[in-house]
Design a protein around this motif. Structure first.
Motif, PDB file in Angstrom:
ATOM      1  N   THR A 146       1.345  -0.751   0.031  1.00  0.00           N
ATOM      2  CA  THR A 146       0.666  -0.587  -0.208  1.00  0.00           C
ATOM      3  C   THR A 146       0.333   1.497   0.169  1.00  0.00           C
ATOM      4  OG1 THR A 146      -2.174  -1.136   1.119  1.00  0.00           O
ATOM      5  CG2 THR A 146      -1.523   1.175   1.449  1.00  0.00           C
TER       6      THR A 146
ATOM      7  N   ASN B 190       0.717   8.432  -0.360  1.00  0.00           N
ATOM      8  CA  ASN B 190       1.030   9.687  -0.687  1.00  0.00           C
ATOM      9  C   ASN B 190       0.418  10.801   0.917  1.00  0.00           C
ATOM     10  OD1 ASN B 190       1.603  12.170  -2.341  1.00  0.00           O
ATOM     11  ND2 ASN B 190      -0.261  12.470  -3.810  1.00  0.00           N
TER      12      ASN B 190
ATOM     13  N   SER C 297      -0.566  15.440  -6.000  1.00  0.00           N
ATOM     14  CA  SER C 297      -0.195  14.082  -6.420  1.00  0.00           C
ATOM     15  C   SER C 297       0.446  13.602  -6.803  1.00  0.00           C
ATOM     16  CB  SER C 297      -1.906  13.970  -7.507  1.00  0.00           C
ATOM     17  OG  SER C 297      -3.646  14.395  -7.308  1.00  0.00           O
TER      18      SER C 297
ATOM     19  N   THR D  71       1.813   9.751  -8.946  1.00  0.00           N
ATOM     20  CA  THR D  71       0.840   7.683  -9.393  1.00  0.00           C
ATOM     21  C   THR D  71       2.149   7.027  -9.142  1.00  0.00           C
ATOM     22  OG1 THR D  71       2.147   7.328 -11.992  1.00  0.00           O
ATOM     23  CG2 THR D  71       0.158   9.522 -11.798  1.00  0.00           C
TER      24      THR D  71
ATOM     25  N   SER E 264      -1.376   3.367 -11.563  1.00  0.00           N
ATOM     26  CA  SER E 264      -2.261   4.019 -10.397  1.00  0.00           C
ATOM     27  C   SER E 264      -3.460   4.936 -10.641  1.00  0.00           C
ATOM     28  CB  SER E 264      -1.517   3.676  -8.756  1.00  0.00           C
ATOM     29  OG  SER E 264      -1.137   5.675  -9.076  1.00  0.00           O
ATOM     30  N   LYS E 265      -2.813   5.239 -11.504  1.00  0.00           N
ATOM     31  CA  LYS E 265      -3.363   6.763 -12.057  1.00  0.00           C
ATOM     32  C   LYS E 265      -3.231   8.088 -11.135  1.00  0.00           C
ATOM     33  CE  LYS E 265      -5.318   4.621 -15.653  1.00  0.00           C
ATOM     34  NZ  LYS E 265      -4.349   5.146 -16.585  1.00  0.00           N
TER      35      LYS E 265
ATOM     36  N   ILE F  20      -2.257   9.684  -7.435  1.00  0.00           N
ATOM     37  CA  ILE F  20      -3.016   8.813  -6.040  1.00  0.00           C
ATOM     38  C   ILE F  20      -2.976  11.049  -5.176  1.00  0.00           C
ATOM     39  CG2 ILE F  20      -2.912   8.212  -3.648  1.00  0.00           C
ATOM     40  CD1 ILE F  20      -0.474   6.612  -5.320  1.00  0.00           C
TER      41      ILE F  20
ATOM     42  N   GLN G 133      -4.049   9.900   0.589  1.00  0.00           N
ATOM     43  CA  GLN G 133      -4.673   8.940  -0.605  1.00  0.00           C
ATOM     44  C   GLN G 133      -4.322   7.565  -0.106  1.00  0.00           C
ATOM     45  OE1 GLN G 133      -8.358   8.743   0.265  1.00  0.00           O
ATOM     46  NE2 GLN G 133      -7.948  10.783   1.085  1.00  0.00           N
ATOM     47  N   TYR G 134      -4.349   6.363  -0.691  1.00  0.00           N
ATOM     48  CA  TYR G 134      -3.603   5.330  -1.069  1.00  0.00           C
ATOM     49  C   TYR G 134      -3.737   4.711  -2.002  1.00  0.00           C
ATOM     50  CZ  TYR G 134      -6.708   2.334   0.845  1.00  0.00           C
ATOM     51  OH  TYR G 134      -7.894   1.745   1.457  1.00  0.00           O
ATOM     52  N   TYR G 135      -3.048   3.705  -2.927  1.00  0.00           N
ATOM     53  CA  TYR G 135      -3.498   2.793  -3.849  1.00  0.00           C
ATOM     54  C   TYR G 135      -2.815   1.355  -2.702  1.00  0.00           C
ATOM     55  CZ  TYR G 135      -1.927   0.291  -8.022  1.00  0.00           C
ATOM     56  OH  TYR G 135      -2.004  -0.282  -8.911  1.00  0.00           O
ATOM     57  N   SER G 136      -3.338   0.236  -3.682  1.00  0.00           N
ATOM     58  CA  SER G 136      -2.909  -0.992  -2.692  1.00  0.00           C
ATOM     59  C   SER G 136      -2.566  -2.375  -3.801  1.00  0.00           C
ATOM     60  CB  SER G 136      -3.663  -1.339  -1.741  1.00  0.00           C
ATOM     61  OG  SER G 136      -3.916  -0.564  -0.453  1.00  0.00           O
ATOM     62  N   LEU G 137      -1.781  -3.306  -3.811  1.00  0.00           N
ATOM     63  CA  LEU G 137      -2.027  -4.114  -4.691  1.00  0.00           C
ATOM     64  C   LEU G 137      -1.293  -5.242  -4.260  1.00  0.00           C
ATOM     65  CD1 LEU G 137      -2.177  -3.998  -8.371  1.00  0.00           C
ATOM     66  CD2 LEU G 137       0.052  -3.341  -8.507  1.00  0.00           C
TER      67      LEU G 137
END
Length: 554
Positions: free
Chosen positions: A491, A494, A499, A501, A518-519, A521, A525-529
């Motif tokens: 995860t 940011n 912003s 990516t 992720s486009k 972020i 906010q966050y991005y998980s993979l």
């Protein structure tokens, strides 16, 4: 008889695409709990959603708005907070990158007629998006005048026909914003359309100007305005300003009548400018302050190509790291509070931020005083050298990529998001008098401060955390590299103020973004993979390619 500038394809040389030019095409999403503003006496309300990639708006009257949709070529009507089923207009548009239905302006005539002006990249075969699906060249970047009759736009008159085929093969920099000036003339801004390099882009040995890369001015009937600035012959007689790379925002100061614009830089140099008659903004030799030489070519104002009464002046503010600057609007109302009246509001596409600027007493520059904060340093040198210097200028956040800002007949500020939602900023209920009450059940208060929602995200359980630190090269992500086992999740949070990516691969390579992307972020906010396959995965930020990281999956 209207003046029609026939589309011209020049023989200027093919210009390579900078690997840093793509950041503006990644749009910020809305904050999960909706946008908020810094002033707790104000709140954000949702007017309507469900729009398809909206780009511009114009008011027919109170609670009656026309909105352009980039991809569909439709002008949609929002009446009393409801999106109408039938479009007021549906035209065929090319849609690659920044092509599409782009601008709109309304002018009410003394005889009762309502003129509506639209700008769009017209399809080459009467089909939407055929430049993408069928590689069909667009017919042109065109400015039309319509009459508004019983909910529809009728009786089209083609006023301008400008080139739409790029030199660099990309459908970018078509501008498109339209304003009715204090002189009742039409002001229309268009970029250099994919790498055109004419004398209007300050290429001394290039082809003659072709109507691109500037602010154009004509009468509402398509006539040349008396006393042309740059020259008497077409297309020079159309230009009000030139040397503009691209712009998504122009507006007139309600106090002085001066025109201001936003301008997009490539890998650096987003700008705010005071646009006077004959203004040469410097592109493609100068971007940002001339003394900084941000483009690294050593060019100065003396090397610019000047026509007629033209001259150069420095930008009023420059972002060294671009924000994808877009809309610009003066708040010609006191309905949000007298302290905001006649201030300038600006949006961006990358971060979903709304900025507020105060002008100096002469209203020919931005003031170094900003009542949002006691920190005035960001304006003292007319440069935002670090993204964190943005913060004293931020008035609102979480809107998603902002494409337009307008003041409605009700005096409130409306903000249009590319995500498909139209918002407006109004006094909080406790600060409104009874006669100011909106009384519109179709509008929804989405202020997270009032609904008690927490803006901080909750990540998946058991994931491995990476903090996005900002523009710090291979130290932009912490930890970097990060090692995980197959089946584990990472995860990325940011922790920066703008912003970013998380995009697989390396910048400007063919496989960039194929494994994951992720486009945008937005901050906090966050991005998980989850990684199911072993291997080494390099990644970077699409906005800021100097930010690089690596994932090792055992």
């Amino acid at each position: 008889m209207s003046v029609l500038l026939v589309s011209m394809i020049t023989s200027s040389s093919l210009v390579g695409i900078s690997k840093f030019t793509y950041g503006a095409y990644v749009k910020a999403p809305q904050a999960p709990n909706g946008p908020t503003v810094e002033d707790d006496r104000l709140k954000v309300e949702k007017v309507v959603d469900g729009l398809n990639a909206p780009t511009s708006m114009a008011f027919l009257g109170p609670n009656d708005i026309l909105v352009t949709e980039k991809e569909t070529g439709k002008v949609m009507r929002v009446l009393d907070g409801q999106l109408q089923d039938e479009p007021a207009l549906d035209v065929n548009v090319a849609t690659s990158i920044e092509r599409g239905l782009l601008g709109i302006a309304i002018s009410k005539q003394t005889d009762g007629k309502i003129y509506v002006f639209t700008s769009y990249t017209e399809s080459g075969n009467n089909e939407d998006g055929s430049d993408v699906t069928g590689k069909i060249d667009p017919a042109g970047n065109r400015l039309y005048r319509y009459e508004y009759v019983n909910g529809h736009l009728e009786n089209p008159v083609l006023l301008l026909d400008l080139p739409a085929i790029p030199d660099n093969g990309r459908g970018e920099h078509n501008g498109g914003k339209i304003r009715i000036g204090p002189d009742n003339n039409i002001y229309y801004v268009i970029g250099e359309v994919g790498g055109h390099r004419t004398q209007a882009q300050n290429t001394a040995n290039g082809p003659e100007p072709n109507g691109l890369g500037g602010v154009l001015r004509i009468t509402q009937d398509g006539q040349i305005v008396d006393d042309p600035i740059f020259g008497d012959s077409l297309p020079l007689s159309l230009y009000y300003a030139m040397g503009i790379r691209n712009s998504f925002g122009i507006d007139f100061d309600p106090v002085t009548g001066n025109l201001w614009d936003t301008e997009n830089g490539p890998f650096t140099g987003d700008e705010i400018n005071l646009v006077y008659p004959g203004f040469n903004s410097g592109w493609a030799l100068i971007q940002g302050p001339s003394y900084d030489d941000l483009l690294g070519n050593g060019a100065g104002p003396d090397e610019l190509v000047m026509f007629g009464k033209s001259s150069y002046s420095e930008p009023k503010l420059t972002w060294i790291t671009p924000i994808g600057i877009t809309a610009l609007k003066f708040m010609n109302s006191d309905k949000m509070g007298k302290e905001y009246q006649n201030d300038m509001f600006v949006g961006d596409i990358n971060n979903g931020l709304l900025y507020r600027f105060i002008l100096n007493n002469a209203r020919d520059d931005l003031s170094a005083t900003n009542t949002n904060s006691t920190d005035t340093n960001p304006l003292s040198d007319k440069e935002i050298n670090d993204p964190r210097e943005n913060q004293p200028l931020v008035f609102g956040q979480g809107f998603g990529g902002i494409t337009d800002i307008e003041v409605g007949p009700d005096g409130y500020l409306y903000v249009l998001s590319y995500t498909g939602t139209l918002f407006k900023i109004v006094p909080s209920t406790n600060n409104m008098t009874a006669d100011e009450s909106l009384g519109n059940n179709s509008q929804e208060n989405i202020s997270a401060q009032e609904n008690g929602d927490d803006q901080n995200p909750t990540p998946p359980n058991g994931s491995n955390s990476v903090i996005i630190m900002g523009l710090k090269g291979d130290k932009s992500y912490s930890p970097n590299p990060i090692t995980v086992e197959r089946g584990q999740t990472i995860t990325w949070y940011n922790g920066d103020t703008i912003s970013h990516t998380v995009t697989s691969g390396h910048d400007n390579e063919g496989d960039s973004g194929q494994a994951f992307d992720s486009k945008a972020i937005i901050p906090n906010q966050y991005y998980s993979l989850t990684f199911d396959n072993s291997g080494t995965y390099p990644y970077y930020c699409f906005y800021h390619p100097s930010m690089v990281g690596e994932i090792i999956v055992n």
